[in-house]
Design an enzyme around this catalytic site. Structure first.
Site, PDB file in Angstrom:
ATOM      1  CE1 TYR A  81     -29.114   1.216 -13.911  1.00 64.64           C
ATOM      2  CE2 TYR A  81     -30.208   0.532 -11.894  1.00 64.64           C
ATOM      3  CZ  TYR A  81     -30.258   1.120 -13.140  1.00 64.64           C
ATOM      4  OH  TYR A  81     -31.439   1.594 -13.607  1.00 64.64           O
TER       5      TYR A  81
ATOM      6  CG  ASP B 192     -26.014  -5.918 -11.851  1.00 62.70           C
ATOM      7  OD1 ASP B 192     -26.187  -6.495 -12.936  1.00 62.70           O
ATOM      8  OD2 ASP B 192     -26.576  -4.837 -11.554  1.00 62.70           O
TER       9      ASP B 192
ATOM     10  CE  LYS C 191     -31.252  -1.705 -18.320  1.00 60.87           C
ATOM     11  NZ  LYS C 191     -30.466  -1.639 -17.102  1.00 60.87           N
TER      12      LYS C 191
ATOM     13  NE  ARG D 139     -49.368 -11.930  -3.952  1.00 58.51           N
ATOM     14  CZ  ARG D 139     -49.622 -12.580  -2.803  1.00 58.51           C
ATOM     15  NH1 ARG D 139     -48.649 -13.205  -2.172  1.00 58.51           N
ATOM     16  NH2 ARG D 139     -50.839 -12.577  -2.305  1.00 58.51           N
TER      17      ARG D 139
END
Ligand SMILES: *Cc1c(COP(=O)(O)O)cnc(C)c1O
Length: 355
Positions: A99, A170, A195, A48
């Site tokens: 977004y 972003d 993306k 992790r």
């Protein structure tokens, strides 16, 4: 690599970084490393906290953005990690047209009393600077999704710094090849690697990048304790996608610029939104929402689907999503320009717009 990475162009670093050492007989690609734990005594004890496939991806992205990267399970996991950097009760400034998922998460946090949220038009520099007074976090997205407004990043990031607010950009739409927010003054860059970075519409992945060691440690801590970790295979797909980012983006941007130019003269198009760079174009169809929906139904090459940044061109009437801000026009179609032949894309779109 032979030279210092910083001497090399981004296209070279995209291809050359994140590979195993050049020892005779070694593999040249970082593999998908499947393990949940490690032999005791090393730096990483449990998966992790770290995975070699993540490290390879993070080395490439970090170099491109000018900081240290962390891979997350999705773009939204990276958004949530970035928002965790400020305490309960903080004032957060964010664009009206951020977004959709970011907007919904911020709205929810403010309804729960976690943040005092100030949403502003990010293209109105004076308004954003005024809203920053007393803020702890400034969220920016430029160009915005789907309105393609461009923020004055150097001015706004300097303003955030003056206020002592943490700034997050972003950078999904611009990609690390067209815009470097850290060099412009940002504290944290956030990506939906789903993306352009992964680029093939086959995986979800997110990332943060920062040059600030304290913020990096806190983002890392969030990822470990909230378990917002990506799968090794997903990360490997994104790393594989990253290798071709420059050529994909060159092609998509050239086609997008050409289509934006032609759409500007189209009788069925009232307005074209294109910031002059990037691979996303938004158009407003004359005839309203119904006409825009008919265009989505009539195209044969463009795929009617949400998302963006893949090899295939996508078209979407954004207001079909109920949580999209009402200031986004009903007749707005967002076009994500892929790698098909630009003349085929034009003929398909032109025919659908005329139908
Ligand atoms: C898609 C997207 C996100 C969210 O990323 P996911 O990978 O879908 O979780 C965040 N910001 C922008 C600009 C996006 O396009």
């Amino acid at each position: 690599m032979a030279s210092e990475p910083s001497d090399l162009a981004a296209a070279t670093r995209l291809v050359g970084l994140g590979r195993p050492p050049r020892t005779p007989g070694a593999v040249i690609n970082q593999g998908v490393e499947l393990t949940s734990t490690y032999v005791a005594g090393g730096d990483v004890v449990y998966a992790r906290s770290g995975n070699p496939t993540w490290t390879a991806f993070e080395e490439v992205l970090g170099s491109l953005e000018g900081g240290r990267a962390l891979a997350f399970a999705s773009g939204m996991a990276a958004v949530a990690a970035s928002l965790s950097l400020v305490p309960h009760g903080s004032v957060v400034v964010a664009p009206v047209h951020a977004y959709n998922g970011t907007g919904s998460l911020l709205d929810e946090a403010s309804q729960q009393g976690r943040f005092e949220l100030r949403r502003v038009d990010s293209a109105d520099t004076a308004a954003v600077l005024a809203a920053m007074r007393g803020a702890q976090l400034v969220w920016l997205e430029s160009p915005t999704n789907p309105m393609l407004e461009v923020a004055d990043l150097p001015e706004l990031l300097a303003g955030a710094r003056e206020q002592g607010a943490i700034s997050v950009v972003d950078n999904t739409f611009a990609t690390p090849l067209l815009q470097h927010p850290i060099a412009l003054g940002a504290d944290v860059v956030m990506h939906s690697a789903t993306k352009f970075i992964a680029g093939h519409s086959d995986v979800l992945l997110g990332a943060t990048v920062t040059a600030n060691e304290d913020l990096q440690a806190r983002l890392f801590g969030h990822r470990v304790l909230h378990g917002a970790i990506p799968g090794p295979f997903e990360t490997w797909l994104a790393l594989r996608g990253l290798r071709t980012l420059q050529v994909r983006l060159d092609r998509s941007c050239a086609s997008a610029a050409e289509l934006a130019r032609r759409l500007g003269d189209h009788p069925a198009v009232g307005r074209v939104r294109y910031p002059g760079f990037g691979a996303i174009v938004s158009i407003e169809v004359t005839g309203g929402a119904a006409a825009a929906s008919l265009v989505e139904d009539a195209v044969r090459i463009w795929l009617p689907a949400t998302s963006l940044g893949g090899v295939e061109s996508l078209i979407e009437r954004r207001r079909r999503i109920p949580t999209e801000p009402v200031t986004v026009p009903q007749e707005l179609l967002r076009l994500s320009v892929g790698l098909e032949d630009v003349e085929d894309l034009w003929r398909d779109l032109d025919a659908a717009l005329r139908a």
